[in-house]
Design a protein around this motif. Structure first.
Motif, PDB file in Angstrom:
ATOM      1  N   GLN A  90       0.837  -1.198   0.000  1.00 49.47           N
ATOM      2  CA  GLN A  90       0.000   0.000   0.000  1.00 49.47           C
ATOM      3  C   GLN A  90       0.878   1.256   0.000  1.00 49.47           C
ATOM      4  N   ALA A  91       2.003   1.190   0.714  1.00 50.46           N
ATOM      5  CA  ALA A  91       2.920   2.336   0.760  1.00 50.46           C
ATOM      6  C   ALA A  91       3.479   2.630  -0.627  1.00 50.46           C
ATOM      7  N   VAL A  92       3.772   1.560  -1.373  1.00 52.75           N
ATOM      8  CA  VAL A  92       4.287   1.741  -2.741  1.00 52.75           C
ATOM      9  C   VAL A  92       3.213   2.367  -3.627  1.00 52.75           C
ATOM     10  N   LEU A  93       1.975   1.841  -3.533  1.00 55.14           N
ATOM     11  CA  LEU A  93       0.877   2.386  -4.334  1.00 55.14           C
ATOM     12  C   LEU A  93       0.653   3.865  -4.019  1.00 55.14           C
ATOM     13  N   TYR A  94       0.715   4.191  -2.731  1.00 52.24           N
ATOM     14  CA  TYR A  94       0.509   5.569  -2.285  1.00 52.24           C
ATOM     15  C   TYR A  94       1.620   6.476  -2.827  1.00 52.24           C
ATOM     16  N   ALA A  95       2.859   6.005  -2.726  1.00 56.35           N
ATOM     17  CA  ALA A  95       4.000   6.782  -3.224  1.00 56.35           C
ATOM     18  C   ALA A  95       3.887   6.991  -4.734  1.00 56.35           C
ATOM     19  N   GLU A  96       3.477   5.952  -5.454  1.00 56.19           N
ATOM     20  CA  GLU A  96       3.320   6.062  -6.911  1.00 56.19           C
ATOM     21  C   GLU A  96       2.235   7.079  -7.261  1.00 56.19           C
ATOM     22  N   ARG A 100       2.471  10.449  -9.391  1.00 60.08           N
ATOM     23  CA  ARG A 100       1.632  10.628 -10.579  1.00 60.08           C
ATOM     24  C   ARG A 100       0.811  11.917 -10.499  1.00 60.08           C
ATOM     25  N   SER A 101       0.226  12.157  -9.318  1.00 55.03           N
ATOM     26  CA  SER A 101      -0.721  13.268  -9.203  1.00 55.03           C
ATOM     27  C   SER A 101      -0.054  14.573  -8.768  1.00 55.03           C
ATOM     28  N   GLY A 102       1.149  14.466  -8.199  1.00 53.07           N
ATOM     29  CA  GLY A 102       1.885  15.681  -7.875  1.00 53.07           C
ATOM     30  C   GLY A 102       1.829  16.118  -6.418  1.00 53.07           C
ATOM     31  N   SER A 103       0.895  15.573  -5.627  1.00 57.45           N
ATOM     32  CA  SER A 103       0.857  15.957  -4.217  1.00 57.45           C
ATOM     33  C   SER A 103       0.172  14.872  -3.397  1.00 57.45           C
ATOM     34  N   ALA A 106      -3.674  15.356  -3.505  1.00 56.54           N
ATOM     35  CA  ALA A 106      -4.316  14.836  -4.723  1.00 56.54           C
ATOM     36  C   ALA A 106      -4.306  13.305  -4.721  1.00 56.54           C
ATOM     37  N   ALA A 107      -3.210  12.741  -4.234  1.00 56.30           N
ATOM     38  CA  ALA A 107      -3.088  11.273  -4.221  1.00 56.30           C
ATOM     39  C   ALA A 107      -4.167  10.638  -3.355  1.00 56.30           C
ATOM     40  N   ARG A 108      -4.482  11.291  -2.244  1.00 58.59           N
ATOM     41  CA  ARG A 108      -5.441  10.725  -1.294  1.00 58.59           C
ATOM     42  C   ARG A 108      -6.857  10.603  -1.848  1.00 58.59           C
ATOM     43  N   ARG A 109      -7.120  11.268  -2.963  1.00 59.05           N
ATOM     44  CA  ARG A 109      -8.438  11.116  -3.594  1.00 59.05           C
ATOM     45  C   ARG A 109      -8.611   9.716  -4.168  1.00 59.05           C
ATOM     46  N   TRP A 110      -7.490   9.001  -4.373  1.00 59.78           N
ATOM     47  CA  TRP A 110      -7.563   7.667  -4.983  1.00 59.78           C
ATOM     48  C   TRP A 110      -6.905   6.587  -4.144  1.00 59.78           C
ATOM     49  N   VAL A 111      -5.821   6.936  -3.470  1.00 53.10           N
ATOM     50  CA  VAL A 111      -5.073   5.926  -2.704  1.00 53.10           C
ATOM     51  C   VAL A 111      -4.748   6.474  -1.322  1.00 53.10           C
TER      52      VAL A 111
END
Ligand SMILES: [Zn+2]
Length: 180
Positions: A90-96, A100-103, A106-111
């Motif tokens: 999950q940490a890898v997915l979150y970092a990716e 991808r999203s820049g912040s 923004a990332a937390r909207r999906w992961v």
């Protein structure tokens, strides 16, 4: 993509017929639970790569009961795209997603980060195809399974405490919604 969609009804029919055909054998192997066993076998032929390992035991029981009902009575397939994830995964997915999203925002909207993700807790399930997800949205409450995000039609959670409030996307809390 279009070809895949045209094949979907065929897969549904074949998988259901397979479950029916395997039921007598399933009855010998697991008396009293023939339907569920037959559906599990048929679904594992349709979705050979999926695994339910790591799901919380109660969530797994609920998910198997729901997909058995979907296939046996309604002829709908529910495949598991992603269930349990390790905190590291999950940490890898979150970092990716941050990359991808820049912040992080923004990332937390999906992961979500590992400590917030219900995939890490083993109580979240990403399902496919869309027809199966639609079935689960309609009938999942009977098994304590709920869609929780507007932006993720595939993401369901096991919530024995009752129907959660539907949120626009991950990373927003119910309390924050009350304040907004
Ligand atoms: Zn998910």
């Amino acid at each position: 993509m279009h070809e895949e969609r045209r094949r979907d009804p065929v897969y549904r029919t074949i998988t259901r017929m397979t479950a029916f055909a395997l039921a007598p054998v399933a009855c010998l192997v697991t008396p009293g639970r023939a339907r569920q066993t037959a559906c599990r076998w048929a679904l594992s032929l349709r979705f050979p790569a999926e695994t339910l390992d790591g799901l919380h035991p109660d969530a797994r029981v609920a998910f198997e009961a729901a997909r058995t009902r979907a296939l046996w009575w309604h002829g709908e397939l529910i495949g598991l795209t992603s269930g349990y994830r390790t905190a590291a995964r999950q940490a890898v997915l979150y970092a990716e997603e941050i990359h991808r999203s820049g912040s992080a925002e923004a990332a937390r909207r999906w992961v979500l980060p590992p400590h917030e993700s219900r995939h890490v807790a083993g109580t979240a399930m990403d399902v496919r195809p869309t027809e199966g997800a639609r079935w689960l949205e309609e009938h999942g409450a009977r098994h304590d399974l709920y869609r929780v995000y507007d932006n993720e039609w595939w993401h369901f959670e096991y919530r024995p405490e009752g129907r959660p409030r539907r949120l626009p996307h991950p990373g927003v809390s119910g309390a924050a919604m009350d304040q907004a």
